[in-house]
Enzyme design. Structure first.
Site, short mmCIF file in Angstrom:
data_model
loop_
_atom_site.label_atom_id
_atom_site.label_comp_id
_atom_site.label_asym_id
_atom_site.label_seq_id
_atom_site.Cartn_x
_atom_site.Cartn_y
_atom_site.Cartn_z
CB SER A 289 -6.06 -4.09 -0.97
OG SER A 289 -7.29 -3.53 -0.59
CB THR B 124 -9.82 -3.99 4.93
OG1 THR B 124 -10.06 -2.60 4.74
CG2 THR B 124 -8.99 -4.22 6.17
CG ASP B 125 -10.44 -0.75 0.31
OD1 ASP B 125 -11.06 -0.70 1.39
OD2 ASP B 125 -9.89 0.24 -0.20
CB THR C 91 -5.63 0.72 6.48
OG1 THR C 91 -6.31 1.35 5.40
CG2 THR C 91 -5.82 1.56 7.73
N1 ASP Z 1 -7.39 1.50 1.49
C1 ASP Z 1 -7.10 0.42 2.28
C2 ASP Z 1 -6.73 -0.80 1.43
O1 ASP Z 1 -5.59 -0.91 1.07
C3 ASP Z 1 -8.20 0.10 3.23
C4 ASP Z 1 -7.70 -0.76 4.31
O2 ASP Z 1 -6.67 -1.37 4.25
O3 ASP Z 1 -8.42 -0.86 5.33
O4 ASP Z 1 -7.56 -1.62 1.11
#
Ligand code: ASP
Length: 362
Positions: free
Chosen positions: A94, A127-128, A43
């Site tokens: 991620s 973050t995932d 993100t």
């Molecule tokens: N979908 C995103 C990821 O790549 C979520 C994030 O980065 O906050 O994990």
């Protein structure tokens, strides 16, 4: 300039590529630390259709991610803390990363940190699964220099985007001598977490990362780190794990236990070639009798079994009927981190007693 180009320019200057860079570096007094940013996507690198598109953005909306060059250019403040270069190692969400990406990232991180002219590494990441990559690197990075993972919960185009300050703080942390030998860290929302403790607890909130057991390592205040704790579990230079010669890791699957669940998914994992199973039990690692039977059958086929809990906090005591059955206690590891530790543990041993020793030390 494209991201590869800026990376090469910097790496040449700091001597990683050999040649004239090293000689040049000796004639200069380095006024600031050198920090390398490895960008992997997520993100923090995503764009939305407008400033209020806070959960629906990125590729699903046909909007391509931004590259490391744009991430760095958006926060000129980071130059106050370090000489920066960026390298685009991947650019995906991620949830789309795989074990091969981990091995690539770990080898590249070790290669960069081996240069005496690099002081720290920042890895931008979705973050995932950020806590999983952080914990994996915590076990296989071979340096006491700071390694900081950072992401954002809001896209770069979002109102009150959290990415810019998170990135500045991550660089300031990676540049700080006080961050040495703290293991791999996660810096988000002005809180420094250890890879051992930190977990994502909320789908969308910027305060999603919490250290439920173990506590925070410290805090970023005006982009200065204030540490309040030190990790005592083995990590980085204190770890026995080494992925430098590995092309893959043993398959380990997680079984999620519920009231009335059975062992069908465990049997399927074994049939798919799993060398280890982490059972996310209920409460203090408990499970239905049929689940226990499937775990015992798996064990008889040589599969390592770790008993953990689907609760997000607490220790699974390494004594009692599960231990007597030859199962390994996950101790304080969440199922997703127990899976990582078991994958790496299985690169060294399949003896349950040795695996238990590993689960108690890391
Ligand atoms: N979908 C995103 C990821 O790549 C979520 C994030 O980065 O906050 O994990």
């Amino acid at each position: 300039m494209n991201p590869k180009k800026i990376a090469l320019t910097f790496l040449s200057a700091i001597g990683l590529l050999g040649g004239a860079g090293q000689a040049g570096a000796q004639t200069q007094t380095p006024a600031k630390p050198n920090v390398v940013i490895l960008a992997t996507g997520g993100t923090i690198a995503s764009r939305g259709a407008d400033s209020l598109a806070l959960t629906d953005y990125g590729l699903s909306k046909g909007l391509k991610p931004v590259g490391v060059e744009a991430l760095v250019a958006a926060v000129p403040e980071i130059e106050k803390f370090a000489n920066i270069t960026g390298e685009q190692i991947f650019n995906v969400g991620s949830s789309k990363l795989g074990i091969d990406n981990w091995l690539t990232l770990a080898k590249r991180t070790n290669e960069i940190l081996a240069s005496k002219n690099v002081d720290g590494v920042v890895i931008t990441h979705g973050t995932d699964t950020l806590e999983e990559t952080a914990y994996f690197l915590n076990l296989v990075v071979k340096s006491a220099k700071p390694v900081v993972l950072v992401g954002s919960m809001r896209p770069s185009t979002g109102m009150s985007a959290d990415g810019p300050l998170n990135l500045v703080n991550a660089v300031a942390l990676a540049a700080s001598p006080s961050a040495r030998d703290k293991g791999v860290m996660v810096s988000m929302n002005e809180v420094i977490g250890s890879a051992f403790s930190v977990t994502k607890t909320n789908t969308t909130n910027v305060a999603t990362f919490k250290s439920l057991d173990g506590g925070d390592l410290g805090y970023m205040q005006n982009s200065t780190p204030f540490f309040v704790a030190q990790p005592l579990k083995r990590h980085t230079v204190h770890s026995e794990f080494d992925v430098s010669g590995l092309q893959k890791l043993p398959r380990v699957d997680i079984n999620y236990t519920t009231l009335g669940s059975d062992g069908v998914l465990i049997d399927a994992a074994v049939a798919a070639g799993a060398r280890g199973i982490v059972n996310a039990g209920v409460g203090h690692a408990n499970m239905p009798e049929v689940t226990m039977q499937s775990l015992k059958a798996a064990q008889q086929k040589g599969v390592a079994v770790v008993v953990g809990s689907r609760t997000v906090s607490g220790i699974v005591t390494p004594t009692g009927p599960f231990t007597e059955a030859g199962f390994v206690s996950s101790m304080m590891h969440t199922a997703q981190k127990a899976r990582i530790l078991l994958m790496l543990g299985l690169t060294r041993t399949s003896d349950p007693k040795e695996l238990q020793r590993i689960f108690e030390q890391y």
